[in-house]
Structures are given as structure tokens and as C-alpha cells.
Design a protein around this motif. Structure first.
Motif, short mmCIF file in Angstrom:
data_model
loop_
_atom_site.label_atom_id
_atom_site.label_comp_id
_atom_site.label_asym_id
_atom_site.label_seq_id
_atom_site.Cartn_x
_atom_site.Cartn_y
_atom_site.Cartn_z
N TRP A 202 0.85 -1.18 0.00
CA TRP A 202 0.00 0.00 0.00
C TRP A 202 0.90 1.24 0.00
N LYS A 203 0.41 2.31 -0.61
CA LYS A 203 1.15 3.57 -0.58
C LYS A 203 1.21 4.07 0.87
N ARG A 204 2.37 4.55 1.30
CA ARG A 204 2.49 5.14 2.63
C ARG A 204 2.83 6.61 2.49
N ILE A 205 2.04 7.46 3.10
CA ILE A 205 2.34 8.89 3.10
C ILE A 205 2.55 9.33 4.55
N VAL A 206 3.75 9.84 4.79
CA VAL A 206 4.12 10.24 6.15
C VAL A 206 3.76 11.70 6.34
N THR A 207 2.82 11.97 7.24
CA THR A 207 2.43 13.37 7.47
C THR A 207 3.12 13.89 8.72
N ARG A 208 3.38 15.19 8.69
CA ARG A 208 4.05 15.85 9.81
C ARG A 208 3.23 17.09 10.21
N HIS A 209 3.61 17.70 11.32
CA HIS A 209 2.88 18.90 11.75
C HIS A 209 2.97 20.03 10.72
N GLN A 210 4.00 19.94 9.86
CA GLN A 210 4.11 20.92 8.76
C GLN A 210 2.93 20.82 7.81
N ASP A 211 2.20 19.69 7.86
CA ASP A 211 1.03 19.53 7.00
C ASP A 211 -0.23 20.12 7.61
N ASN A 212 -0.11 20.69 8.78
CA ASN A 212 -1.27 21.30 9.41
C ASN A 212 -1.17 22.83 9.35
N PRO A 213 -1.90 23.46 8.42
CA PRO A 213 -1.80 24.92 8.26
C PRO A 213 -2.22 25.65 9.54
N GLY A 214 -3.02 25.00 10.39
CA GLY A 214 -3.41 25.64 11.65
C GLY A 214 -2.28 25.66 12.66
N TYR A 215 -1.36 24.72 12.56
CA TYR A 215 -0.32 24.59 13.58
C TYR A 215 1.07 25.03 13.14
N PHE A 216 1.28 25.08 11.84
CA PHE A 216 2.64 25.38 11.38
C PHE A 216 2.59 26.33 10.20
N ASP A 217 3.41 27.36 10.28
CA ASP A 217 3.50 28.34 9.21
C ASP A 217 4.72 28.00 8.35
N LEU A 218 4.44 27.45 7.17
CA LEU A 218 5.52 26.95 6.32
C LEU A 218 6.41 28.06 5.80
N THR A 219 5.79 29.20 5.47
CA THR A 219 6.57 30.30 4.90
C THR A 219 7.58 30.81 5.92
N ALA A 220 7.11 30.98 7.14
CA ALA A 220 8.02 31.45 8.19
C ALA A 220 8.79 30.28 8.80
N TRP A 221 8.43 29.07 8.42
CA TRP A 221 9.00 27.84 9.00
C TRP A 221 9.01 27.91 10.53
N GLN A 222 7.80 28.13 11.08
CA GLN A 222 7.69 28.07 12.54
C GLN A 222 6.27 27.71 12.97
N TRP A 223 6.15 27.25 14.20
CA TRP A 223 4.86 26.88 14.75
C TRP A 223 3.98 28.11 14.88
N THR A 224 2.69 27.95 14.70
CA THR A 224 1.77 29.04 14.99
C THR A 224 1.47 29.04 16.49
N ASP A 225 0.76 30.04 16.96
CA ASP A 225 0.42 30.06 18.38
C ASP A 225 -0.43 28.85 18.73
N ALA A 226 -1.39 28.52 17.84
CA ALA A 226 -2.24 27.35 18.11
C ALA A 226 -1.40 26.08 18.14
N GLY A 227 -0.41 26.01 17.28
CA GLY A 227 0.47 24.85 17.22
C GLY A 227 1.26 24.70 18.51
N ARG A 228 1.78 25.83 19.00
CA ARG A 228 2.55 25.78 20.24
C ARG A 228 1.68 25.36 21.41
N GLU A 229 0.48 25.90 21.43
CA GLU A 229 -0.46 25.54 22.49
C GLU A 229 -0.77 24.03 22.44
#
Ligand SMILES: Nc1ncnc2c1ncn2[C@@H]1O[C@H](COP(=O)(O)OP(=O)(O)O)[C@@H](O)[C@H]1O
Ligand SMILES: [Mg+2]
Length: 457
Positions: A202-229
Motif C-alpha cells: 500500500w502507498k504510505r504517506i508520512v504526514t508531519r505537523h508541517q502539514d497542518n496549516p493551523g499549527y505550522f506556518d511553512l513560509t516562516a518555517w515556525q509553529w503558529t500560536d495554536a500549534g505551540r499551544e
């Protein structure tokens, strides 16, 4: 209306024109698996009028509390849509869209669940909770809705013990890929996500917190406030739960009965067992639970090998016997050992014992010792074997046995302490383990002399 959606990059794979039939999205908690997958499925439902999409989890209650809650409280609003009708989510049989598409919730414990349904997509949430691969495959039998551009079963999960069937079903990826510290690390996972699956997996796709736009800001490459909480709420977890839920690693539980079991030392690649080595077959019967049937052999060195297994529920004794006879071709079976309680006593459903049903199929079982008062001794004998890795090996193909070695645990009370007394072992993940305990306690040996057990083929 045009809805503007945000979705993690790993979930863009949900929009591939020819997606793989089975895809596993794994990752720690909070990588937007549920929301990402539901978002992809909602797009599919809107694009393909009349599409039927099954939403599933081990139990209907858990499905309602997680998937359906995310669907109603996050996904419908993100699309600027209202949840149809006024049925509460607890009893709802379907969510119908104006274009004729629908989402159909099914708990795997649901007695009315039906695979006569024809569906285009299936989402199985938290696959780690499902004991047997066959449960998912049976559900996937519904993937035959005509007129749809593709049909697919999507599974998501938090990691569990490395030997779990789900981890074995999905293509392997290097362990260190799960450490994502830089944009380059993340990019490597995204490139992998878009490649076709390795043949036979089966295909395996490994997801990370970088895949959560609510928790991680990819452009700034840092956690959001909600992510830190959110990270803070996970800090209370320690040990294997932390490794699985925060780091996203597949690791064995602590507090297992056999901490000596070590995949690196006890699991080996299969080889052809010489036909004149003795085979001993161990049998733990189950119907609602899996029946576990294991093949043991003993080398001239005295090393015991577990070299084949059947692990399946919901089948008649005669079906198992037929399967066992097929597997026995070219093997020299010296004895069949079976659970003394379940295989040798009558039940309400069947006045014939399992042993007598097997006998009619040409398989003559002997009971292994009863565990009453004796279980710790039987466990200790297995431990002794495990302490000498050159004396006990399991073929890598015996996935369920490996998984149970990594999962079968001591009971814990609410404080996490071990309760005293007889009943200290968990009554789950113990089907193969019962067989291993039982057969080891029979003190099997390497005998070239062909003293065949009565009725053995
Ligand atoms: N696209 C998104 N935009 C904003 N917040 C999101 C998004 N996706 C997920 N989240 C937030 O992250 C939380 C965890 O997502 P969820 O799908 O439940 O993760 P998982 O299934 O991986 O544990 C959600 O409850 C939501 O608050
Ligand atoms: Mg989830």
C-alpha cells in the motif's frame, strides 16, 4: 460560490487523477489527517455527482466523536456549507449533498454494516485500532461504484507497534525521514508522497505537523500560536505514547510481557525449512477473535523457528483445516498442539469440540498444559528462550506473531501500576502468544525420526 481552502501539502496527493487503490496516511497526532482527508473527500463528492463515500472507524462511537465531529464542525463550514437535515450525528445514516453524492458513516462494530453497498471512496480512520487486515479488505470490497473516475480506500493512523499488520501492509520508508527539521527534510517526504507505491505494498504517506496549516506556518518555517499551544497539551505524555503521538514513530509499547523480544535479533528473513526437520503446529481457536495457527520447527542446533502463521477470525474449523493441509505440503508434522480450554470443551454454539471437528478433517490435536495458576511459568519459559536469541527466531513473514510480541502487555491500573494477582495479563494481542507459550511448554525437540502424530498428514 468559491470557497477558499487551506490544506497541507501532503494532502495534495488526494487530488491525484489516478490514485493508488490503498493509501495509508500516518503521522503523529495533530497533523491534520482527519481534516485533510475529509477536505479531499468533500472536493471529490462535489466534483463527482452521485459519489458514495464510506466513513469508517473501529467503532461507531469513536467515528461519531472524531471523524463526524470534524466533518460537521470544521469541513462543512470551511466549504461555506451547512450540515444537511437535523438528525444528530450520533444516529445519522448519511450526509447527502445537493448533487446526489453522500457520505455514509459505518462503524466496524456496526451489526448492520453492509458491504453490498457500492462506493467510490472509503476512509478508514485510525487503522491501528483494527485487529486484522481482512477487516479493511472486506470493507474495500464495496469499492465498485460504477461511473466514478477512480475507487480508493484511504486509511489514516497514529503509529503503533512496528510489527502491526498496517505497518507491514504499507511500503517501508527510512525511519529517519520522519525527523523533519528543515524545509529540505519536508520536501523529501513530499516527493516520496507523490511517487507510486512500491510494488506489492500500500502507498504510505508520512504526514508531519508541517502539514497542518493551523499549527505550522511553512513560509516562516515556525509553529503558529495554536500549534505551540497544542504541543503543550502533548507534553504530559511520556514513553511510547510520546514517541507515537508526538514524534510519530512506530515503537513497541512499554510494559509488554516480553520486553526481551527484539526485532533486530529475533526476526529473520525466511529460508526453506528442510523437509526432514520436525514441524509442530500450535492452534488457538477463535471466531470473533482471530484463530492463530503457528508452525514451529526445531533445527539440529536446538534453535526454534516460528516459520508460518494463519491469523484469521470468522472462519469454520473445517476451513482452517483445509488451509492447514494446503500449507503442510512438503512439511513433516510431528504434532498439533491446541489450547486445552477452547479446543477441548463443548460450547453453547457447538456440542462438538473444536478438537473433534478437526479430527474429522484428519487433524489430531493434543492439548498443551492448562494455564490455571501456571501462566507465569509458561511465560517464563518463553522468556528463557528469548534471552538466547540464537535459540529462538521468528520469520519476518509471521507479522501477527511479531506484532503480538511487541504488544501483549501487563494490565495497568488507573495509576499505571501493575495490579497484583492471577489476572495480570491483558486479554488482547495474545492469540499468537498463547500458541507460543503452549508449544514452548511442550518442550519440542529436533527429532529426525519420523514419528508422525496420529492423523497428521
Ligand atoms: N487546514 C486547516 N486550517 C486550520 N486548522 C486546521 C487545518 N487542518 C487542521 N487544523 C487544526 O488541527 C487540528 C487537528 O487536525 P486533525 O485533522 O484532527 O489531526 P489528526 O487527524 O492528524 O490528529 C484540527 O482540530 C484543527 O484545529
Ligand atoms: Mg485524526
Amino acid at each position: 460560490m468559491i470557497a477558499s481552502l487551506t490544506i497541507g501539502q501532503s494532502y495534495l496527493t488526494l487530488f491525484q487523477p489516478k490514485p493508488p487503490r490503498f493509501v495509508l496516511y500516518e503521522g503523529p497526532r495533530g497533523t491534520a489527517k482527519t481534516r485533510g482527508i475529509l477536505t479531499g473527500l468533500m472536493c471529490y463528492a462535489l466534483k463527482n455527482p452521485g459519489a458514495r463515500i464510506i466513513l469508517s472507524r473501529s467503532t461507531r462511537t469513536r467515528l461519531t466523536e472524531t471523524v463526524l465531529t470534524t466533518l460537521e464542525e470544521q469541513v462543512y463550514p470551511a466549504f461555506g456549507m451547512r450540515v444537511p437535515g437535523d438528525a444528530g450525528r450520533v444516529n445519522r445514516h448519511s450526509y447527502d449533498l445537493p448533487n446526489g453524492s453522500s457520505f455514509i458513516p459505518i462503524g466496524l462494530d456496526d451489526p448492520q454494516r453492509t458491504t453490498s453497498m457500492e462506493a467510490a471512496k472509503i476512509y478508514v480512520s485510525e487503522g491501528i485500532e483494527i485487529g486484522m487486515r481482512q477487516h479493511v479488505e472486506a470493507l474495500a470490497g464495496a469499492l465498485r461504484q460504477p461511473g466514478m473516475p477512480d475507487r480508493q480506500c484511504i486509511i489514516d493512523t497514529n503509529p503503533g507497534p512496528p510489527g502491526h499488520w498496517l505497518n507491514a501492509a504499507a511500503e517501508p520508508v527510512p525511519k529517519h525521514w520522519r525527523r523533519v527539521e528543515s524545509p529540505e527534510d519536508y520536501q523529501r517526504l513530499l516527493e516520496h508522497a507523490h511517487r507510486p507505491p512500491q510494488e506489492g505494498f500500500w502507498k504510505r504517506i508520512v504526514t508531519r505537523h508541517q502539514d497542518n496549516p493551523g499549527y505550522f506556518d511553512l513560509t516562516a518555517w515556525q509553529w503558529t500560536d495554536a500549534g505551540r499551544e497544542y504541543l503543550d497539551t502533548l507534553q504530559m505524555f511520556t514513553g511510547h505514547l510520546r514517541r507515537r503521538w508526538l514524534d510519530g514513530d512506530w515503537v513497541a509499547a512499554e510494559g509488554t510481557v516480553f520486553p526481551e523480544f527484539d526485532e533486530d535479533r529475533h526476526v529473520i528473513e525466511p529460508f526453506n525449512v528442510p523437509a526432514d526437520w520436525p514441524t509442530y503446529v500450535g492452534w488457538d481457536a477463535g471466531f470473533d477473535h482471530p484463530t492463530a495457527i503457528l508452525w514451529f520447527t526445531v533445527a539440529p542446533t536446538g534453535c526454534i523457528y516460528v516459520y508460518d502463521e494463519i491469523y484469521r477470525g470468522g472462519r469454520a474449523v473445517s476451513d482452517h483445516c483445509r488451509h492447514v493441509h494446503e500449507k503442510n505440503a512438503g512439511r513433516t508434522v510431528h504434532a498439533y498442539y491446541a489450547d486445552p480450554q477452547h479446543c477441548f470443551s463443548q460450547t453453547a454454539q457447538s456440542p462438538k469440540t473444536i478438537a473433534s471437528q478437526a479430527k474429522e478433517c484428519g487433524i489430531s490435536m493434543s492439548p498443551w498444559p492448562r494455564t490455571g495458576g501456571n501462566e507465569e511459568t509458561m511465560v517464563e519459559r518463553v522468556r528463557e528462550k528469548l534471552r538466547q536469541p540464537s535459540m529462538f527466531k521468528v520469520f519476518r513473514t509471521c507479522q501477527n506473531t511479531i506484532n503480538e510480541f511487541q504488544s501483549w502487555s501487563y494490565k495497568r491500573d488507573a495509576r499505571g501500576d501493575l495490579p497484583a494477582g492471577e489476572d495480570k495479563f491483558e486479554d488482547r494481542d495474545n492469540h499468537s502468544m498463547d500458541v507460543v507459550k503452549g508449544v514452548i511448554s511442550m518442550n519440542i525437540q529436533h527429532k529426525r525420526q519420523l514419528i508422525r502424530a496420529v492423523g497428521a498428514a
